[in-house]
Design an enzyme around this catalytic site. Structure first.
Site, short mmCIF file in Angstrom:
data_model
loop_
_atom_site.label_atom_id
_atom_site.label_comp_id
_atom_site.label_asym_id
_atom_site.label_seq_id
_atom_site.Cartn_x
_atom_site.Cartn_y
_atom_site.Cartn_z
N LYS A 1 -16.44 -62.42 66.07
CA LYS A 1 -15.38 -61.49 65.78
C LYS A 1 -16.68 -60.60 64.79
O LYS A 1 -16.70 -60.07 64.86
CB LYS A 1 -13.95 -62.17 65.15
CG LYS A 1 -13.53 -62.88 65.92
CD LYS A 1 -12.73 -62.46 67.42
CE LYS A 1 -11.72 -63.10 67.36
NZ LYS A 1 -11.29 -62.32 68.90
N TYR B 1 -16.25 -68.91 65.09
CA TYR B 1 -15.52 -68.38 65.15
C TYR B 1 -15.37 -66.96 64.44
O TYR B 1 -15.91 -65.56 65.00
CB TYR B 1 -14.13 -68.87 65.14
CG TYR B 1 -12.84 -67.55 65.30
CD1 TYR B 1 -12.15 -67.44 66.54
CD2 TYR B 1 -12.08 -67.21 64.27
CE1 TYR B 1 -11.28 -66.86 66.31
CE2 TYR B 1 -10.97 -66.60 64.43
CZ TYR B 1 -10.59 -65.91 65.47
OH TYR B 1 -9.60 -65.22 65.64
N THR C 1 0.46 -67.50 67.36
CA THR C 1 0.45 -67.43 68.75
C THR C 1 -0.30 -69.45 68.82
O THR C 1 -0.86 -70.72 67.72
CB THR C 1 -0.32 -66.98 69.24
OG1 THR C 1 -1.87 -67.25 69.41
CG2 THR C 1 -0.17 -65.74 69.15
#
Length: 230
Positions: free
Chosen positions: A107, A103, A140
């Site tokens: 990014k 991840y 989220t």
């Protein structure tokens, strides 16, 4: 990649202008798996998909931008990029898989891509800018694959430590519409303020090499060494 190309064709058939493109799709810390094209999922979805989409829409963005009203590209990164590592000979982490590392790598790649894109756009004199937005820690469903303890903390204390989705959108909306950023690109924005990204993201050689490899992986022409070509 097929779905991205199909979307671009469908969009261009509508003959619409494109003033803002926000690259927001993403997954986080998913189990090791691949996209339909064989890319590690974080790298393929979080980064390469946005790289391809942006490049395929650049001509429309250029046509839509005007002096004093530049078109804008906003790519969503994360503070996780500060711990990201990018090995050009192993962009998909095949030497050893870590969900967090994958991840962070995706990014980090987005920041490098955005800075190099801004350099190319400026060299061309385009009325298009490219910036990075860091939304912060937002409540989220992106966290559904993280460690169960982290999910528990989020469930119990999310209201205290996490931004709401509306609050998490503030920085990307700011990057998309604020007059303060008219004609301004190559910025890393956090809480609507210009911030410093990881030092390595400002390395022009790394930016260029990642761009070249990304072009190869997505099957598009590499204009890196000829920024004035159309």
């Amino acid at each position: 990649m097929r779905s991205i190309r199909e979307f671009v064709l469908t969009f261009k058939e509508k003959k619409l202008p494109l003033h803002v493109l926000i690259n927001n799709a993403g997954v986080m810390m998913v189990p090791q798996r691949q996209t339909e094209d064989g890319f590690e999922e974080h790298f393929g979805l979080n980064y390469l998909g946005h790289f391809l989409l942006t490049n395929l829409l650049l001509d429309t963005l250029r046509e839509s931008g005007r002096p004093g009203r530049s078109a804008r590209v906003v790519s969503m990164s994360s503070a996780t990029h500060y711990v990201g590592e990018l090995a050009l000979d192993d962009l998909q982490g095949r030497g050893g898989y870590s969900p967090h590392g994958a991840y962070a790598r995706s990014k980090l790649a987005l920041v490098l891509f955005t800075y190099h894109l801004q350099g190319l756009l400026a060299a061309q004199g385009s009325h298009v800018t490219a910036n990075v937005a860091d939304p912060g820690v937002v409540d989220t469903d992106l966290y559904k694959h993280v460690f169960w303890g982290t999910r528990l903390v989020k469930k119990l204390f999310g209201w205290l430590f996490f931004k709401t989705p509306d609050e998490g959108a503030w920085t990307s909306i700011y990057a998309a519409v604020t007059p303060d950023l008219e004609g301004v690109g190559g910025r890393y924005l956090y809480n609507e303020k210009d911030s410093r990204s990881l030092a390595v993201t400002y390395d022009p050689h790394l930016q260029q090499e990642l761009w070249a490899r990304s072009c190869q992986m997505t099957g598009i022409r590499d204009r890196t060494r000829d920024p004035f070509s159309e």
